[in-house]
Design an enzyme around this catalytic site. Structure first.
Site, PDB file in Angstrom:
ATOM      1  N   ARG A  78       0.823  -1.326  -0.078  1.00  0.00           N
ATOM      2  CA  ARG A  78       0.049   0.109  -0.018  1.00  0.00           C
ATOM      3  C   ARG A  78       0.805   1.156   0.056  1.00  0.00           C
ATOM      4  O   ARG A  78       1.783   1.201   0.464  1.00  0.00           O
ATOM      5  CB  ARG A  78      -0.764  -0.058   1.290  1.00  0.00           C
ATOM      6  CG  ARG A  78      -1.881  -0.978   1.103  1.00  0.00           C
ATOM      7  CD  ARG A  78      -2.921  -0.896   2.265  1.00  0.00           C
ATOM      8  NE  ARG A  78      -2.542  -1.242   3.548  1.00  0.00           N
ATOM      9  CZ  ARG A  78      -1.882  -0.681   4.348  1.00  0.00           C
ATOM     10  NH1 ARG A  78      -1.807   0.558   4.403  1.00  0.00           N
ATOM     11  NH2 ARG A  78      -1.220  -1.012   5.671  1.00  0.00           N
ATOM     12  N   TYR A 206      -1.337  -3.512  -6.844  1.00  0.00           N
ATOM     13  CA  TYR A 206      -1.278  -4.190  -5.682  1.00  0.00           C
ATOM     14  C   TYR A 206      -2.594  -4.096  -4.940  1.00  0.00           C
ATOM     15  O   TYR A 206      -3.187  -3.334  -4.704  1.00  0.00           O
ATOM     16  CB  TYR A 206      -0.183  -3.377  -4.851  1.00  0.00           C
ATOM     17  CG  TYR A 206      -0.013  -4.068  -3.153  1.00  0.00           C
ATOM     18  CD1 TYR A 206       0.320  -5.088  -3.257  1.00  0.00           C
ATOM     19  CD2 TYR A 206      -0.853  -3.188  -2.136  1.00  0.00           C
ATOM     20  CE1 TYR A 206       0.138  -5.761  -1.858  1.00  0.00           C
ATOM     21  CE2 TYR A 206      -1.056  -3.839  -1.038  1.00  0.00           C
ATOM     22  CZ  TYR A 206      -0.350  -4.988  -0.634  1.00  0.00           C
ATOM     23  OH  TYR A 206      -0.522  -5.779   0.425  1.00  0.00           O
ATOM     24  N   LYS A 215      -9.884  -2.750   1.496  1.00  0.00           N
ATOM     25  CA  LYS A 215      -9.460  -1.359   2.304  1.00  0.00           C
ATOM     26  C   LYS A 215     -10.049  -0.124   1.775  1.00  0.00           C
ATOM     27  O   LYS A 215     -10.540   0.459   2.665  1.00  0.00           O
ATOM     28  CB  LYS A 215      -7.718  -1.221   2.029  1.00  0.00           C
ATOM     29  CG  LYS A 215      -7.052  -2.312   2.671  1.00  0.00           C
ATOM     30  CD  LYS A 215      -7.213  -2.713   4.022  1.00  0.00           C
ATOM     31  CE  LYS A 215      -6.332  -3.680   4.340  1.00  0.00           C
ATOM     32  NZ  LYS A 215      -6.413  -4.274   5.966  1.00  0.00           N
ATOM     33  N   SER A 257      -1.425  -4.021  10.065  1.00  0.00           N
ATOM     34  CA  SER A 257      -1.182  -4.758   9.103  1.00  0.00           C
ATOM     35  C   SER A 257       0.022  -5.434   9.572  1.00  0.00           C
ATOM     36  O   SER A 257       1.195  -4.956  10.111  1.00  0.00           O
ATOM     37  CB  SER A 257      -0.883  -4.100   7.964  1.00  0.00           C
ATOM     38  OG  SER A 257      -1.877  -2.958   7.782  1.00  0.00           O
ATOM     39  N   GLY A 260      -0.080 -10.217  12.658  1.00  0.00           N
ATOM     40  CA  GLY A 260      -0.491 -11.729  12.976  1.00  0.00           C
ATOM     41  C   GLY A 260      -2.201 -11.622  13.104  1.00  0.00           C
ATOM     42  O   GLY A 260      -2.434 -12.710  13.979  1.00  0.00           O
ATOM     43  N   ASN A 263      -3.001 -15.170  11.775  1.00  0.00           N
ATOM     44  CA  ASN A 263      -2.701 -16.231  12.598  1.00  0.00           C
ATOM     45  C   ASN A 263      -3.522 -16.593  13.791  1.00  0.00           C
ATOM     46  O   ASN A 263      -3.944 -17.393  14.266  1.00  0.00           O
ATOM     47  CB  ASN A 263      -1.169 -16.089  12.985  1.00  0.00           C
ATOM     48  CG  ASN A 263       0.086 -16.247  11.889  1.00  0.00           C
ATOM     49  OD1 ASN A 263      -0.530 -16.544  10.956  1.00  0.00           O
ATOM     50  ND2 ASN A 263       1.097 -15.967  12.133  1.00  0.00           N
ATOM     51  N   ASP A 284      -9.542  -9.864   8.794  1.00  0.00           N
ATOM     52  CA  ASP A 284      -8.904  -8.542   8.678  1.00  0.00           C
ATOM     53  C   ASP A 284      -9.880  -7.460   9.051  1.00  0.00           C
ATOM     54  O   ASP A 284      -9.525  -6.426   9.304  1.00  0.00           O
ATOM     55  CB  ASP A 284      -8.316  -8.396   7.248  1.00  0.00           C
ATOM     56  CG  ASP A 284      -7.380  -7.285   6.828  1.00  0.00           C
ATOM     57  OD1 ASP A 284      -6.707  -6.861   7.553  1.00  0.00           O
ATOM     58  OD2 ASP A 284      -7.858  -6.498   5.684  1.00  0.00           O
ATOM     59  N   ARG A 407       2.621  -4.259  17.970  1.00  0.00           N
ATOM     60  CA  ARG A 407       4.076  -4.905  17.963  1.00  0.00           C
ATOM     61  C   ARG A 407       4.973  -4.036  18.694  1.00  0.00           C
ATOM     62  O   ARG A 407       5.343  -3.001  18.285  1.00  0.00           O
ATOM     63  CB  ARG A 407       4.524  -5.066  16.437  1.00  0.00           C
ATOM     64  CG  ARG A 407       5.806  -5.811  16.318  1.00  0.00           C
ATOM     65  CD  ARG A 407       6.164  -5.838  14.840  1.00  0.00           C
ATOM     66  NE  ARG A 407       5.096  -6.852  14.043  1.00  0.00           N
ATOM     67  CZ  ARG A 407       5.522  -8.076  13.831  1.00  0.00           C
ATOM     68  NH1 ARG A 407       6.722  -8.637  14.233  1.00  0.00           N
ATOM     69  NH2 ARG A 407       4.880  -8.509  13.050  1.00  0.00           N
TER      70      ARG A 407
HETATM   71  C1  OXD Z   1      -3.026  -4.815   5.289  1.00  0.00           C
HETATM   72  C2  OXD Z   1      -3.826  -5.828   4.734  1.00  0.00           C
HETATM   73  O1  OXD Z   1      -2.296  -4.140   4.749  1.00  0.00           O
HETATM   74  O2  OXD Z   1      -4.647  -6.355   5.271  1.00  0.00           O
HETATM   75  O3  OXD Z   1      -3.610  -4.408   6.469  1.00  0.00           O
HETATM   76  O4  OXD Z   1      -3.452  -6.201   3.303  1.00  0.00           O
HETATM   77 MN    MN Z   2      -5.239  -5.387   7.094  1.00  0.00          MN
END
Ligand code: OXD
Ligand code: MN
Length: 590
Positions: A78, A206, A215, A257, A260, A263, A284, A407
């Site tokens: 992005r 992208y 997004k 972004s 995790g 995960n 997400d 993080r």
């Molecule tokens: C981000 C995605 O960049 O989920 O947040 O791809």
């Molecule tokens: Mn994201």
């Protein structure tokens, strides 16, 4: 090529066909392809993409239905500096967004789109964000000259006929126009027109810039619509924790972004917790709205996962490894000589004869990554062995907890709970995280990222925080709010917490808190579990280690408060006073 009829059927919706005609006349493609979402059409488009060299078919014995794509090396993430919120007044976009006047931006981008699709096919992609029939679901239509975008949108959204059926004769749909142009960074713009429910994206291929449902609509325009209409669009995973007795608890979590979310959304509880199960609703994005019963309900507007490949393996995310074993598009990973894929952090050692993400021969001595750090898989959520049935429920799921996290090598303990909703909003608002490869920028630097929405909020961030506080009025049983940090390190730069499946222990304490079953101690920063309040079955983790992980360090918190000041100053004119009071209270407690 044999004659075919794919793409030739225009829908009956007159508003839609008129708008498509307007863009066709402007961009002057050779042909218009109306996407219907059928399986035959998918096979046709895949064959076409392979013939054009956009996709490479991977080894179908190893990876059935999987394809490979390499992007232009200048176009791998992005681009926040090229992302604009175009509102009539600048302060509607606010200090954390790039702003442009809608008229100027339309003029500039229409000029770029003039004749831009000559010699190309213009695909018209109707899609749904959300399960069909949900009151929260939105219809979008993306016009694009990229077959890669069509094939990715097919995975990430419910696309084609199903969306046209929901749209009917209505004119209420998001209008998205995308053209790769010549993929030059100087001609790259991702522009949002929230008041018009419209998006124009040019100059990039992208995913985060061009899969406009994700997004652009589900977060930026969605957050704007959410405030207008009394709901919330958030950068959050949604999961369900099911106990051995079948008790289900729903949790949403916002991490920036590449920190995790995928995960965590697909976590498998450690073997010491037989009968416990986690199922995924989304990885997400969450759209959330107060229900008539005073609970906050959430849906996942997406239908697939656009996940970061590096670091994904059988240990970090077995469910993702199963999910991406078929019907997946891989972008910018490394290619093995037998038509397989590889990335840093893969289970297998790098095979000889690897080609890197730029198509160059690669060896461990190459001194560069074989896969781009932001290389991705696009995979249908239906492939996820842990997919929750609720992922397709139009009513959504009632949330018991919201977790914020970043993080952070220092300062932030493994887990704590806010004192109440307003304090929770303060925790979300002041979230910080070290930057990752998902956006072009300085990796590793801590930046404030309120609710992980800094790059995705489609209006003034101060108003957004007010909206969070206002939603509370419609909730008699609000989710409890927590903060986690899996990434705290010791003095020798080693992670203090093992992470992965062990994060379940943290989640279990969260669940037990929301159900009034777990104790906590009141500290300066919130409610925290004592060592004895965690379930350590099957895990050897010393009390001292836990204490280090949970430590509140006065000097670190002083720095934290100072670094929050910058955000508060940026947002000063619309910052809710409640958050200023929360900060004062925190200072006095510390
Ligand atoms: C981000 C995605 O960049 O989920 O947040 O791809
Ligand atoms: Mn994201």
């Amino acid at each position: 090529m044999a004659t075919h009829t794919f793409g030739t059927v225009a829908p009956a919706n007159a508003t839609l066909t008129a708008w498509v005609e307007k863009i066709r006349a402007l961009a002057a493609p050779d042909r218009v392809f109306w996407v219907d979402g059928s399986v035959g059409e998918k096979e046709f488009l895949l064959a076409e993409a392979v013939a054009q060299g956009v996709l490479t078919k991977l080894n179908q014995d190893k990876l059935p239905g999987c394809y490979y794509h390499r992007s232009n090396p200048n176009d791998v993430a992005r681009v926040e500096q090229c992302t604009f919120i175009c509102t009539p007044a600048k302060d509607q976009a606010g200090p954390t967004n790039n702003w442009a006047a809608p008229r100027e931006m339309y003029e500039k981008l229409y000029a770029m789109l003039k004749g831009a699709m000559a010699g190309r096919t213009m695909y018209v992609v109707p899609y749904l964000m959300g399960p069909p029939g949900s009151p929260l679901t939105k219809v979008g239509v993306e016009i694009t000259d990229s077959i890669y975008v069509v094939l990715n949108m097919r995975i990430m959204s419910r696309m084609g006929k199903i969306a046209l059926e929901q749209l009917g004769a209505s004119d209420d749909f998001n209008r998205g126009v995308h053209s790769v142009l010549d993929c030059h960074p100087d001609r790259r713009f991702i522009a949002h027109f929230p008041q018009d429910n419209a998006i124009i994206s040019v100059g990039s291929g992208y995913g985060g810039n061009v899969l406009l449902g994700k997004k652009c609509l589900a977060l930026r325009v969605g957050s704007y619509l959410g405030r207008e209409q009394g709901w919330m669009a958030e950068h959050m995973l949604i999961l369900c924790v099911e106990s051995p007795a079948g008790e289900k608890t729903y949790v949403a979590a916002a991490f920036p972004s590449s920190c995790g979310k995928t995960n965590f959304a697909m976590l498998i509880p450690p073997a010491a917790f037989p009968g416990w199960k986690i199922t995924t609703i989304g990885d997400d994005i969450a759209w959330m709205k107060p229900g008539a019963d005073g609970k906050l309900y959430a849906i996942n507007p997406e239908a697939g996962y656009f996940g970061v490949a590096p670091g994904t393996n059988r240990k970090s995310n077995p469910n993702a490894m199963d999910t991406i074993a078929r019907d997946t598009i891989y972008t910018n990973v490394a290619l093995t000589p037998d038509g397989g894929v590889w990335w840093e952090g893969h289970d297998d050692p790098p095979p000889a004869g690897l080609l890197d993400w730029k198509g160059q021969p690669w060896t461990p001595e190459s001194g560069e990554k074989a896969a781009h750090p932001n290389s991705r898989f696009t995979a249908p959520m239906q492939n996820n062995p842990a997919l929750a049935a609720e992922a397709n429920d139009p009513q959504g799921v009632p949330l018991s907890a919201i977790i914020f996290g970043g993080r952070r090598a220092t300062t932030m303990p493994l887990i704590f709970q806010s004192f109440n909703w307003i304090h929770g909003v303060y925790l979300g608002a002041t979230m910080g995280s070290e930057m990752t490869a998902a956006a072009a920028g300085t990796i590793g630097q801590v930046r404030r990222d309120p609710m992980a929405m800094l790059p995705f909020c489609g209006y003034n961030m101060g108003d957004y925080l007010n909206h969070w506080l206002g939603i509370r009025r419609d909730l008699t049983d609000p989710p409890r709010i927590f903060h986690v940090n899996w990434f705290r390190k010791d003095a020798s730069d080693k992670f203090l917490w093992p992470g992965f499946g062990e994060n379940f222990r943290v989640l279990k304490w969260v669940i037990d808190r929301t159900r009034g079953r777990a104790r906590a101690s009141e500290t300066q920063i919130g409610w925290m579990p004592r060592y004895s309040e965690f379930d350590w079955t099957g895990m050897d983790y010393a009390r001292e280690q836990f204490q280090q992980c949970m430590r509140i360090d006065a000097a670190e918190w002083q720095r934290e408060l100072i670094s929050q000041t910058e955000l508060f100053l940026t947002l000063h004119d619309r910052l809710p006073k409640e958050l200023i009071f929360q900060r004062e209270l925190l200072i006095s407690r510390l």
